[in-house]
Structure formats: structure tokens, C-alpha cells
Scaffold this motif. Structure first.
Motif, PDB file in Angstrom:
ATOM      1  N   LYS A 142       0.936  -1.228   0.028  1.00 57.65           N
ATOM      2  CA  LYS A 142       0.021  -0.143  -0.360  1.00 57.65           C
ATOM      3  C   LYS A 142       0.550   0.997  -0.092  1.00 57.65           C
ATOM      4  N   MET A 143       1.640   1.537  -0.660  1.00 59.12           N
ATOM      5  CA  MET A 143       2.605   2.481  -1.489  1.00 59.12           C
ATOM      6  C   MET A 143       1.824   3.450  -2.181  1.00 59.12           C
ATOM      7  N   LEU A 144       0.918   4.673  -1.213  1.00 59.45           N
ATOM      8  CA  LEU A 144       0.145   5.247  -2.106  1.00 59.45           C
ATOM      9  C   LEU A 144       0.706   7.049  -1.962  1.00 59.45           C
ATOM     10  N   VAL A 145       0.807   7.616  -2.626  1.00 61.63           N
ATOM     11  CA  VAL A 145       0.694   9.356  -2.625  1.00 61.63           C
ATOM     12  C   VAL A 145      -0.361   9.268  -3.338  1.00 61.63           C
ATOM     13  N   HIS A 146      -1.112  10.724  -3.071  1.00 61.51           N
ATOM     14  CA  HIS A 146      -2.311  10.922  -3.336  1.00 61.51           C
ATOM     15  C   HIS A 146      -1.837  11.505  -4.684  1.00 61.51           C
ATOM     16  N   ALA A 164      -0.229  15.464  -5.472  1.00 57.87           N
ATOM     17  CA  ALA A 164       0.701  15.457  -3.996  1.00 57.87           C
ATOM     18  C   ALA A 164       1.644  14.696  -4.679  1.00 57.87           C
ATOM     19  N   ARG A 165       1.468  14.327  -6.007  1.00 58.33           N
ATOM     20  CA  ARG A 165       2.452  13.176  -6.703  1.00 58.33           C
ATOM     21  C   ARG A 165       4.104  14.387  -7.134  1.00 58.33           C
ATOM     22  N   ARG A 166       5.126  13.405  -7.258  1.00 54.45           N
ATOM     23  CA  ARG A 166       6.281  14.238  -7.727  1.00 54.45           C
ATOM     24  C   ARG A 166       7.096  14.919  -7.149  1.00 54.45           C
ATOM     25  N   GLN A 167       6.575  14.467  -5.633  1.00 54.74           N
ATOM     26  CA  GLN A 167       7.638  15.811  -4.888  1.00 54.74           C
ATOM     27  C   GLN A 167       7.704  14.790  -4.235  1.00 54.74           C
ATOM     28  N   GLY A 168       8.556  13.944  -3.896  1.00 51.84           N
ATOM     29  CA  GLY A 168       9.520  13.329  -2.792  1.00 51.84           C
ATOM     30  C   GLY A 168       8.598  12.107  -2.029  1.00 51.84           C
ATOM     31  N   ILE A 169       7.328  12.339  -1.853  1.00 52.14           N
ATOM     32  CA  ILE A 169       7.003  11.606  -0.653  1.00 52.14           C
ATOM     33  C   ILE A 169       7.273   9.741  -0.837  1.00 52.14           C
ATOM     34  N   ALA A 170       6.627   9.458  -2.030  1.00 58.29           N
ATOM     35  CA  ALA A 170       6.953   8.216  -1.855  1.00 58.29           C
ATOM     36  C   ALA A 170       7.887   7.508  -1.953  1.00 58.29           C
ATOM     37  N   ALA A 171       9.430   8.563  -2.223  1.00 55.30           N
ATOM     38  CA  ALA A 171      10.797   8.401  -2.161  1.00 55.30           C
ATOM     39  C   ALA A 171      11.242   8.549  -0.490  1.00 55.30           C
ATOM     40  N   ALA A 172      10.494   9.440   0.201  1.00 58.84           N
ATOM     41  CA  ALA A 172      10.391   9.905   1.627  1.00 58.84           C
ATOM     42  C   ALA A 172       9.800   8.581   2.370  1.00 58.84           C
ATOM     43  N   LEU A 185       7.889  -6.320  -3.214  1.00 57.72           N
ATOM     44  CA  LEU A 185       7.318  -5.915  -3.119  1.00 57.72           C
ATOM     45  C   LEU A 185       6.598  -6.447  -4.212  1.00 57.72           C
ATOM     46  N   ASP A 186       5.934  -6.140  -4.963  1.00 66.69           N
ATOM     47  CA  ASP A 186       5.344  -6.856  -6.100  1.00 66.69           C
ATOM     48  C   ASP A 186       4.625  -5.153  -6.424  1.00 66.69           C
ATOM     49  N   THR A 187       4.304  -4.623  -8.536  1.00 69.38           N
ATOM     50  CA  THR A 187       3.534  -3.382  -8.590  1.00 69.38           C
ATOM     51  C   THR A 187       4.080  -4.071 -10.078  1.00 69.38           C
ATOM     52  N   ARG A 188       2.326  -3.112 -10.084  1.00 69.54           N
ATOM     53  CA  ARG A 188       1.528  -3.197 -11.694  1.00 69.54           C
ATOM     54  C   ARG A 188       3.160  -2.971 -12.503  1.00 69.54           C
ATOM     55  N   ASP A 238       3.609   0.765 -14.521  1.00 73.78           N
ATOM     56  CA  ASP A 238       2.895   1.942 -13.597  1.00 73.78           C
ATOM     57  C   ASP A 238       4.110   2.280 -13.166  1.00 73.78           C
ATOM     58  N   ASP A 239       4.162   4.045 -13.010  1.00 73.02           N
ATOM     59  CA  ASP A 239       5.080   4.742 -12.532  1.00 73.02           C
ATOM     60  C   ASP A 239       6.022   4.120 -11.142  1.00 73.02           C
ATOM     61  N   ALA A 240       4.886   3.543 -10.077  1.00 73.95           N
ATOM     62  CA  ALA A 240       5.738   2.700  -8.796  1.00 73.95           C
ATOM     63  C   ALA A 240       6.795   1.770  -9.617  1.00 73.95           C
ATOM     64  N   GLU A 241       7.077   1.655 -10.938  1.00 73.55           N
ATOM     65  CA  GLU A 241       8.042   0.779 -10.827  1.00 73.55           C
ATOM     66  C   GLU A 241       9.826   1.506 -11.127  1.00 73.55           C
ATOM     67  N   TRP A 242       8.614   2.845 -11.402  1.00 70.34           N
ATOM     68  CA  TRP A 242      10.475   3.993 -12.186  1.00 70.34           C
ATOM     69  C   TRP A 242      10.820   4.221 -10.551  1.00 70.34           C
ATOM     70  N   LEU A 243       9.800   4.409  -9.353  1.00 69.35           N
ATOM     71  CA  LEU A 243       9.983   4.533  -8.101  1.00 69.35           C
ATOM     72  C   LEU A 243      11.146   3.318  -7.718  1.00 69.35           C
ATOM     73  N   TYR A 244      10.796   2.527  -7.928  1.00 71.19           N
ATOM     74  CA  TYR A 244      11.313   1.501  -7.232  1.00 71.19           C
ATOM     75  C   TYR A 244      12.766   1.151  -8.214  1.00 71.19           C
ATOM     76  N   THR A 245      12.997   1.085  -8.782  1.00 74.67           N
ATOM     77  CA  THR A 245      13.372   1.045  -9.774  1.00 74.67           C
ATOM     78  C   THR A 245      14.901   2.264  -9.561  1.00 74.67           C
ATOM     79  N   ARG A 246      14.413   3.296  -9.449  1.00 78.62           N
ATOM     80  CA  ARG A 246      15.295   5.318  -9.615  1.00 78.62           C
ATOM     81  C   ARG A 246      16.271   4.561  -7.628  1.00 78.62           C
ATOM     82  N   LEU A 247      15.202   4.030  -7.017  1.00 78.50           N
ATOM     83  CA  LEU A 247      15.923   4.090  -5.238  1.00 78.50           C
ATOM     84  C   LEU A 247      16.959   2.883  -4.934  1.00 78.50           C
TER      85      LEU A 247
HETATM   86  C1  LIG Z   1       4.649   5.502  -7.258  1.00 78.95           C
HETATM   87  C2  LIG Z   1       3.882   6.544  -6.480  1.00 78.95           C
HETATM   88  C3  LIG Z   1       3.652   6.052  -4.770  1.00 78.95           C
HETATM   89  C4  LIG Z   1       5.009   7.963  -6.272  1.00 78.95           C
HETATM   90  O1  LIG Z   1       4.537   8.649  -5.332  1.00 78.95           O
HETATM   91  P1  LIG Z   1       5.241  10.257  -5.801  1.00 78.95           P
HETATM   92  O2  LIG Z   1       5.468  10.638  -4.247  1.00 78.95           O
HETATM   93  O3  LIG Z   1       4.678  10.547  -6.727  1.00 78.95           O
HETATM   94  O4  LIG Z   1       6.935   9.315  -6.024  1.00 78.95           O
HETATM   95  P2  LIG Z   1       8.410  10.409  -5.632  1.00 78.95           P
HETATM   96  O5  LIG Z   1       7.576  12.087  -5.977  1.00 78.95           O
HETATM   97  O6  LIG Z   1       9.037  10.052  -4.195  1.00 78.95           O
HETATM   98  O7  LIG Z   1       9.479  10.080  -6.666  1.00 78.95           O
HETATM   99  C5  LIG Z   1      10.938   9.917  -6.433  1.00 78.95           C
HETATM  100  C6  LIG Z   1      11.208   9.629  -7.606  1.00 78.95           C
HETATM  101  O8  LIG Z   1      10.491   7.777  -8.731  1.00 78.95           O
HETATM  102  C7  LIG Z   1      10.512   8.174 -10.049  1.00 78.95           C
HETATM  103  N1  LIG Z   1       8.894   8.282 -10.241  1.00 78.95           N
HETATM  104  C8  LIG Z   1       7.757   8.319  -9.717  1.00 78.95           C
HETATM  105  N2  LIG Z   1       7.075   8.725 -10.267  1.00 78.95           N
HETATM  106  C9  LIG Z   1       7.114   8.904 -11.434  1.00 78.95           C
HETATM  107  C10 LIG Z   1       6.592   8.801 -12.539  1.00 78.95           C
HETATM  108  N3  LIG Z   1       5.211   8.990 -12.917  1.00 78.95           N
HETATM  109  N4  LIG Z   1       7.312   9.062 -14.086  1.00 78.95           N
HETATM  110  C11 LIG Z   1       8.614   8.507 -13.838  1.00 78.95           C
HETATM  111  N5  LIG Z   1       9.312   8.387 -12.601  1.00 78.95           N
HETATM  112  C12 LIG Z   1       8.808   8.247 -11.543  1.00 78.95           C
HETATM  113  C13 LIG Z   1      10.632   9.442 -10.086  1.00 78.95           C
HETATM  114  O9  LIG Z   1      12.647   9.146 -10.511  1.00 78.95           O
HETATM  115  C14 LIG Z   1      11.275  10.569  -8.774  1.00 78.95           C
HETATM  116  O10 LIG Z   1      11.800  11.025  -8.730  1.00 78.95           O
HETATM  117  P3  LIG Z   1      12.022  12.930  -9.359  1.00 78.95           P
HETATM  118  O11 LIG Z   1      10.422  13.251  -8.695  1.00 78.95           O
HETATM  119  O12 LIG Z   1      13.209  13.403  -8.432  1.00 78.95           O
HETATM  120  O13 LIG Z   1      12.395  12.023 -10.956  1.00 78.95           O
HETATM  121  C15 LIG Z   1       2.794   7.542  -7.299  1.00 78.95           C
HETATM  122  O14 LIG Z   1       2.971   7.482  -7.936  1.00 78.95           O
HETATM  123  C16 LIG Z   1       1.501   6.531  -6.441  1.00 78.95           C
HETATM  124  O15 LIG Z   1       0.826   6.684  -5.714  1.00 78.95           O
HETATM  125  N6  LIG Z   1       0.751   5.505  -7.298  1.00 78.95           N
HETATM  126  C17 LIG Z   1      -0.726   4.773  -7.604  1.00 78.95           C
HETATM  127  C18 LIG Z   1      -0.094   4.057  -6.169  1.00 78.95           C
HETATM  128  C19 LIG Z   1       0.638   2.688  -6.975  1.00 78.95           C
HETATM  129  O16 LIG Z   1       0.616   2.291  -7.586  1.00 78.95           O
HETATM  130  N7  LIG Z   1       1.082   2.368  -6.200  1.00 78.95           N
HETATM  131  C20 LIG Z   1       2.601   1.127  -6.370  1.00 78.95           C
HETATM  132  C21 LIG Z   1       1.430   0.084  -5.588  1.00 78.95           C
HETATM  133  S1  LIG Z   1       3.137  -1.278  -5.447  1.00 78.95           S
END
Ligand SMILES: CC(C)(COP(=O)(O)OP(=O)(O)OC[C@H]1O[C@@H](n2cnc3c(N)ncnc32)[C@H](O)[C@@H]1OP(=O)(O)O)[C@@H](O)C(=O)NCCC(=O)NCCS
Length: 326
Positions: A95-99, A102-110, A129-132, A135-144
Motif C-alpha cells: 500500500k505505497m500510496l501518494v494522493h 501530491a505526486r512527484r514531490q518526493g513523498i513516496a521516496a521519503a 514487493l510487487d507492482t503492476r 506503473d509509475d511505481a516501477e520507476w520509483l522502485y528502480t530509481r531507488l
Molecule cells: C508510485 C507513487 C507512490 C509515487 O509517488 P510520488 O510521491 O509521486 O513519488 P516520488 O515523488 O517520491 O518519486 C521519486 C522518484 O520516483 C520516480 N518516479 C515517480 N513517479 C514517476 C513517474 N510518474 N514517472 C517517472 N518516474 C517516476 C522518479 O525518479 C522520482 O524522482 P524525481 O521526481 O526526482 O524524478 C504514486 O505515483 C502512487 O501513489 N501511485 C498509485 C499507487 C501505486 O501504484 N502504488 C504502488 C503500489 S506497488
């Protein structure tokens, strides 16, 4: 947006449920694949979070909240400790969720960084973990720095008769040996000299080149560089350096841990990666030798991938070059 990351205590978890329900519903309605099929109403979303109450009370699930200065909950992640007796070293990220607003502000990374700290503090050294797929989340986890195990097709349903694949990922969390302290130092620090000498002698004996040039011209780029000195119970135990390759890419150099000091190399690498992020690097590269199979597997374990030989290593087939996106 300024926000704090807090761990919901059992007492304040109940109070957070309406806001968590809002976040979950907004994410699902925005297309997230997090266990539900839209439409999801607030009552269903709140019922899900209420259902986590017992696990939160026992500590099996620890729920982190991203809270704005106005007190709004805009993000959450769950650290689920594996309950199995043979899984006490492992936890799952869920349940990694960001509204959506409020996205792309580093909240998920934090949130993930804090979840890692929480996991480490409870001696969990592996996260899964697993993720679709896609999805954006794949970028997030790969980046981290999460590592890919592979893709399971047909994993979850979409609600329209179709299904989607999921990407299974993991992240080792090296445990810091007690008594280990890592600090930035100057490479000419007298405590670093014996380490650099030992590394150079080892490389010279094994590969015919001591690698000393790796720290040349330090003062010219000191503001874009970092030298890490590890001390174990007060004694020098390892070192490593980060140097600029170009504006966005840093290069790891002079990684060394004294033989018989497990966990020191991993902690130094982690320190350098955190420093690289702070200095604004987007990627790290490094060179080792194919013959140095322990080093190659060490870097692979920590999320580095083999890349094309770069710069001075282009014509050196004995060189193994690896890289990692930060
Ligand atoms: C995935 C999710 C949690 C990311 O939340 P977020 O707060 O926007 O992520 P962050 O701002 O911390 O992103 C950190 C890094 O991840 C990568 N990233 C995140 N979203 C991305 C996107 N849409 N496209 C490309 N890279 C992305 C980037 O590298 C980003 O760093 P940058 O902004 O400096 O480039 C959010 O999109 C979400 O809630 N999605 C729906 C729920 C979901 O699918 N959860 C995952 C379940 S496994």
C-alpha cells in the motif's frame, strides 16, 4: 509541499483511518492497482484500513504517514513484517500510496526511506514487493535501487475481463555491524593511508595495477566528491570514494573493506550513494575487473548493472563496468 513522515501508533491509527481512506480511494479511482478494482467508495476503503487495526496493534504491520504542515495525510506506506518463523529477517512493502495531487514531490521516496530505516531497526534485512508492470511505481522502485526478480503474467484482474502482469522486486538492506561508524574524511587522512596502501597492494598483486590514480587531483573537484572512512570500534576498517564523471554521473572509486569485516563495504557504498544523491548525481558508474568476481557480485547484489565500458576502460576487455541509477 513540506511534509513530515510519521509512524502511526496504535492509538492515532484509528484517527487516521478517514484520511487514509481518502488517499486509497483517490489512488484506486486514479487507476492504481493496489488490491482493488474501481469503483471504490470511502466506506470500503475505510473498512480495509480498519481491517489492518489488529496487525497495527501487534506491530506486524507498521503504517507510515506523510503529513503536510496543515495536518493532511497525503501519502502512506505499510511495512509488513513477515510473520513466519523462518522469515524474521524479511518484510514486505505494501500500500505505497501518494494522493494524485501530491505526486512527484518526493513523498513516496521519503516514505520508503523511512520504511527502510524502520525495517533495519528491527533487524529485517530483506524487503520484497510487487507492482503492476508499466506503473509509475516501477520507476520509483528502480530509481531507488530495488532489484528485479521478474514478471508474473496474469497476476491481477482489471475488472473488465482483462488482467495485468506484476513485477516482483526485492531490496537487500545491509545491516550495519554494531560499532561501525562511517564519516566523510579527506583521502589523505592519516587513518585512511594504511587502507589505501592495503587496497593498492592487493590490486597490484592480483591484477597488476594499483588503481592509485583514482584519487588524483582531489582538490580540483573536492566540492563534487566524497571520501568515506569507516571505523569499526574506533579503528579504520574501510574506505570508498565518489568522484565526478560528468555533471550528472558520479564514479565510485577506491572501495575497500579490511578482510574479515562483513557489512563494512555495503555500509560504505550506501553512504556514498546517499552522498551522491545529495550532490545531485543521477547515476553512478564504476570499474572493476572481471577477474574480481567477488567485487562484481557485490555490486550486482547492490543494484548495479553491467554497462558498456566507458571512458578510459573502453578498450580494456579485462575491465567490468557497472552502473546504477540513483
Ligand atoms: C508510485 C507513487 C507512490 C509515487 O509517488 P510520488 O510521491 O509521486 O513519488 P516520488 O515523488 O517520491 O518519486 C521519486 C522518484 O520516483 C520516480 N518516479 C515517480 N513517479 C514517476 C513517474 N510518474 N514517472 C517517472 N518516474 C517516476 C522518479 O525518479 C522520482 O524522482 P524525481 O521526481 O526526482 O524524478 C504514486 O505515483 C502512487 O501513489 N501511485 C498509485 C499507487 C501505486 O501504484 N502504488 C504502488 C503500489 S506497488
Amino acid at each position: 509541499m513540506r511534509f513530515d513522515i510519521v509512524t502511526a501508533t496504535a492509538d492515532d491509527y484509528a484517527a487516521a483511518i478517514p484520511a487514509l481512506a481518502q488517499v486509497l480511494r483517490a489512488c484506486v479511482m486514479n487507476g492504481a492497482a493496489v488490491g482493488f478494482i474501481p469503483p471504490l467508495d470511502l466506506d470500503q476503503a475505510a473498512a480495509f484500513w480498519r481491517g489492518q487495526g489488529d496487525a497495527v496493534r501487534t506491530g506486524e504491520k507498521q503504517i507510515l504517514l506523510a503529513v503536510t504542515q496543515a495536518g493532511d495525510i497525503v501519502g502512506t506506506v505499510t511495512l509488513a513484517l513477515a510473520p513466519q518463523v523462518n522469515g524474521t529477517h524479511r518484510a514486505e512493502i505494501a500500500k505505497m500510496l501518494v494522493h494524485p495531487q501530491a505526486r512527484r514531490q518526493g513523498i513516496a521516496a521519503a516514505l520508503l526511506k523511512r520504511a527502510e530505516e524502520l525495517a533495519r531497526a528491527q533487524a529485517r534485512r530483506l524487503l520484497v514487493l510487487d507492482t503492476r508492470v508499466g506503473d509509475d511505481a516501477e520507476w520509483l522502485y528502480t530509481r531507488l535501487g530495488w532489484q528485479s526478480c521478474g514478471i508474473i503474467p496474469d497476476y491481477a484482474l482489471n475488472g473488465d475481463g482483462t488482467s495485468h502482469a506484476t513485477h516482483v522486486m526485492y531490496r537487500p538492506l545491509p545491516q550495519r555491524p554494531p560499532g561501525l561508524v562511517i564519516a566523510a574524511a579527506h583521502p589523505e587522512d592519516p587513518e585512511a593511508t594504511p587502507l589505501i596502501d592495503a587496497l593498492s597492494a592487493d590490486l597490484l598483486a592480483r591484477f597488476g595495477s594499483d588503481g592509485r590514480r583514482g584519487l588524483a587531483g582531489w582538490e580540483d573537484v573536492a566540492d563534487r566528491s566524497l571520501f568515506a572512512l569507516a571505523r569499526l570500534d574506533g579503528k579504520p576498517a574501510g574506505c570508498g570514494a565518489l568522484r565526478p564523471f560528468d555533471a550528472e554521473v558520479g564514479e565510485i572509486k577506491r572501495m575497500y573493506a579490511l578482510p574479515g569485516s562483513p557489512g563494512v563495504g555495503a555500509a560504505i557504498l550506501c553512504f556514498l550513494e546517499e552522498g551522491a544523491r545529495r550532490l545531485g548525481y543521477r547515476r553512478l558508474v564504476l570499474e572493476t575487473r572481471w577477474a574480481n568476481d567477488r567485487a562484481v557480485s557485490f555490486y550486482r547484489r547492490h543494484g548495479y548493472r553491467i554497462i558498456a565500458n566507458y571512458g578510459p576502460y573502453e578498450d580494456r576487455p579485462e575491465s567490468a563496468c557497472l552502473g546504477k541509477i540513483l
